[in-house]
Design an enzyme around this catalytic site. Structure first.
Site, PDB file in Angstrom:
ATOM      1  N   GLN A  18       0.841  -1.211   0.000  1.00 39.81           N
ATOM      2  CA  GLN A  18       0.000   0.000   0.000  1.00 39.81           C
ATOM      3  C   GLN A  18       0.870   1.252   0.000  1.00 39.81           C
ATOM      4  OE1 GLN A  18      -1.744   0.694   3.777  1.00 39.81           O
ATOM      5  NE2 GLN A  18      -3.416   1.963   3.043  1.00 39.81           N
TER       6      GLN A  18
ATOM      7  N   SER B  34       0.955   6.451   2.628  1.00 40.20           N
ATOM      8  CA  SER B  34       1.598   7.446   3.500  1.00 40.20           C
ATOM      9  C   SER B  34       2.829   8.062   2.845  1.00 40.20           C
ATOM     10  CB  SER B  34       2.038   6.787   4.809  1.00 40.20           C
ATOM     11  OG  SER B  34       0.965   6.157   5.435  1.00 40.20           O
TER      12      SER B  34
ATOM     13  N   SER C 121       4.642  -1.268   4.248  1.00 43.63           N
ATOM     14  CA  SER C 121       4.835  -2.643   4.725  1.00 43.63           C
ATOM     15  C   SER C 121       4.945  -3.582   3.521  1.00 43.63           C
ATOM     16  CB  SER C 121       3.646  -3.097   5.573  1.00 43.63           C
ATOM     17  OG  SER C 121       3.396  -2.173   6.587  1.00 43.63           O
TER      18      SER C 121
ATOM     19  N   GLU D 148      -9.198  -1.707   5.754  1.00 48.13           N
ATOM     20  CA  GLU D 148      -7.943  -1.890   6.498  1.00 48.13           C
ATOM     21  C   GLU D 148      -8.242  -2.013   7.990  1.00 48.13           C
ATOM     22  OE1 GLU D 148      -5.112   1.352   6.119  1.00 48.13           O
ATOM     23  OE2 GLU D 148      -3.520   0.104   6.956  1.00 48.13           O
TER      24      GLU D 148
ATOM     25  N   GLU E 192      -5.493   8.476  17.948  1.00 44.44           N
ATOM     26  CA  GLU E 192      -6.106   9.809  18.086  1.00 44.44           C
ATOM     27  C   GLU E 192      -7.015  10.101  16.892  1.00 44.44           C
ATOM     28  OE1 GLU E 192      -2.845   9.161  18.360  1.00 44.44           O
ATOM     29  OE2 GLU E 192      -2.604   9.389  20.517  1.00 44.44           O
TER      30      GLU E 192
END
Ligand SMILES: Cc1cc2nc3c(=O)[nH]c(=O)nc-3n(C[C@H](O)[C@H](O)[C@H](O)COP(=O)(O)OP(=O)(O)OC[C@H]3O[C@@H](n4cnc5c(N)ncnc54)[C@H](O)[C@@H]3O)c2cc1C
Length: 394
Positions: A112, A115, A148, A231, A364
Site C-alpha cells: 500500500q 503514507s 509494509s 484496512e 487519536e
C-alpha cells in the site's frame, strides 16, 4: 442464493476432482478459486458464488478437515484485506479478471503506497504527483514511506495527486503500480523490533498505463475510503477463537508458571481477559454486519480496541515474566514476510504492538472518526477544505 448444502456439495466435488494429497498446492488453489470457493461472497467468475459472506466458514471448515492447502492469507494481508475489496468495488471487469485470481492464490503479493513523509494522518495532503502524458500513460514522481512488505510485493495500491489546483481531497487519483517498474526504489526502514517490515519507496518517472487507474480521475479519495475502512476491519476484526491472540499467551504463562503470580497481576490479567473476550465477540458482530455490505466507520472502533488491548496485554506479559521478559530473541536486521505475533517471544510482542496504535490510522485520528462519524459529535475545525492544494502551507 447459494446456501450451505450447495457449498458443501461444491466443496466435496472440488476435493474429489483435486485430492489435496496428490495435487500441487497452487493447482489446488487455482481450482478452488475457479470453483467459486475462494471468497464465496464475491461474484461468480471472480472466485465466489455470490453467497452470503457468513457461509465462508462452511467451505473453510470442510477444506481444513480434508487437509487442503490454504492461501497463506497472512502473507498477503494488504492484497486480500484492502486491495481486493477496492478492486471489486471500483475496478473494471478487465482489472478484476487480471488481478483478483493471482492475488487470492498468493502468486502476487500487494503493498500500500499511501503514507508520505508529509502526509500520514492528513493523508489527503499527499504530494506524490501523477502527470498524464498526452492522454496516454501516467508518469509518477514522489516518495512514500512506512510501506509494509514493499520488498516482497508485485503490485501496489497507490494514491497520487493528479490536480494540484483543486482542494486536497478532490485532486487525488487511485492507481495500481507495478513494483517491478525500474523507477520504483524500495529501501528498508528498521523498526524498534530490529526488523525491517516496512520501507521507504522512491518513485521516479514510474510509468502507469491509464488501464491501471482504479476509479475516475480525481476520485481517488472516495476510492481510498473503501481501502481504509477495509484496512481497519482487517486489523481489528480478525476471527479468533476464545483466548486467541495475545491474551492466550499471557493466560498460558499464568497457568504454567504459578511462581510468577502476584495479586496485582492476577487482577490485571482477569480485567484484560474479560476485555479481550468482549472485543472478540464485538469483532464477530462486526463481521456479521459485513454480510450486509462494505464496512463503515465502525471498523475504527474495533481497531482502537485491538491496539489498546495488544499493548496492555503484551506489557503485562513482559512484567509477568520478570527478568526473563526483558530478553529478546534476535536483534539482527531481518526482512520478514509477515507479522507473527504468536510465534515469537513476549519481548517481540511488546515492541511490535507499539505500532498498533499508529498503523492503519493512529488512535487519536480514529477517535476523531468515531466521534464525528459514529457518534455525530461536532467535527474538528478544518480550514483547508476549500483551498487549492498548491496554495496550502507545507
Ligand atoms: C507498523 C506500521 C505499518 C505501516 N504500514 C503502512 C503501509 O503499508 N502503507 C502506508 O501507506 N502506510 C503505512 N503506515 C503508516 C501509517 O498509516 C501512518 O504512520 C499513520 O497514518 C500516521 O501518520 P504519521 O506517521 O505521518 O503521523 P502523523 O500524522 O504525523 O501524526 C503524529 C501524531 O499526531 C497525532 N495527530 C495527527 N493528526 C491529529 C488530529 N487531527 N487530531 C489528534 N491527533 C492528531 C497522531 O495521532 C500522532 O500521534 C504504517 C505504520 C506503521 C506504524
Amino acid at each position: 442464493m447459494t446456501g450451505t448444502a450447495e457449498l458443501e456439495r461444491r466443496t466435496a466435488e472440488l476435493l474429489a476432482a483435486h485430492p489435496p494429497a496428490t495435487t500441487d498446492r497452487l493447482d489446488f488453489l487455482k481450482a478452488r478459486f475457479d470453483a467459486g470457493l475462494a471468497w464465496v461472497h464475491y461474484p461468480e467468475g471472480l472466485g465466489g458464488l455470490g453467497a452470503p459472506r457468513s457461509l465462508q466458514v462452511v467451505v473453510d471448515t470442510a477444506l481444513e478437515a480434508a487437509g487442503a492447502p490454504d492461501n497463506d492469507a497472512r502473507r498477503n494481508g494488504i492484497g486480500l484485506g484492502m486491495a481486493a475489496p477496492t478492486i471489486l468495488k471500483y475496478g473494471t471487469e478487465e482489472q478484476k479478471r487480471r488481478y483478483l485470481r493471482p492475488l487470492w492464490i498468493g502468486e502476487e503479493v500487494w503493498c500500500q503506497l499511501f503514507s508520505e513523509p508529509g502526509a500520514g494522518s492528513d493523508l489527503a495532503a499527499l504530494g506524490t504527483r501523477a502527470v498524464r502524458e498526452d492522454g496516454g500513460d501516467w508518469v509518477v514522481n514522489g516518495q512514500k514511506v512506512w510501506t509494509s512488505g514493499a520488498h516482497n510485493s508485485r503490485w501496489a495500491i497507490l494514491i497520487a495527486r493528479t490536480d494540484p489546483t483543486v482542494p486536497k481531497h478532490a485532486g487525488i487519483t487511485y492507481f495500481i503500480c507495478d513494483m517491478t517498474d525500474p523507477g520504483v526504489d524500495v529501501r528498508p526502514l528498521r523498526q524498534i523490533t530490529g526488523e525491517a517490515e516496512f520501507n521507504e519507496v522512491f518513485l521516479t518517472d514510474v510509468r502507469i498505463p491509464d488501464a491501471r487507474r482504479l476509479g475516475g480521475i480525481g476520485d481517488g479519495w472516495r476510492v481510498a475510503q473503501t481501502t481504509l475502512n477495509n484496512e481497519r476491519v482487517a486489523i481489528g476484526g480478525m476471527r479468533l477463537p476464545r483466548e486467541g491472540g495475545m491474551i492466550g499467551k499471557a493466560a498460558t504463562t499464568w497457568r504454567e508458571r504459578p511462581e510468577l503470580r502476584t495479586h496485582d497481576l492476577h487482577q490485571r490479567l482477569l480485567k484484560l481477559w474479560v476485555e479481550s473476550e468482549a472485543a472478540r465477540l464485538t469483532a464477530e458482530r462486526l463481521r456479521q454486519q459485513l454480510v450486509a455490505g462494505q464496512p463503515g466507520p465502525e471498523g475504527a472502533g474495533m481497531k482502537l480496541a485491538f491496539a489498546r488491548l495488544n499493548q496492555e496485554i503484551s506489557g503485562l506479559e513482559v512484567e509477568l515474566r520478570g527478568e526473563e521478559g526483558l530478553l529478546y530473541d534476535d536483534w539482527t536486521m531481518r526482512r520478514p514476510e509477515l507479522v507473527d505475533f504468536t510465534g515469537r517471544d513476549a519481548g517481540y510482542r511488546y515492541l511490535r504492538s507499539k505500532g498498533n496504535s499508529i498503523e492503519g490510522g493512529t488512535t487519536e485520528v480514529l477517535l476523531n472518526i468515531v466521534a464525528e462519524r459514529v457518534l455525530g459529535l461536532p467535527s474538528e475545525p478544518r480550514t483547508d477544505k476549500d483551498v487549492a492544494w498548491k496554495d496550502l502551507a507545507r
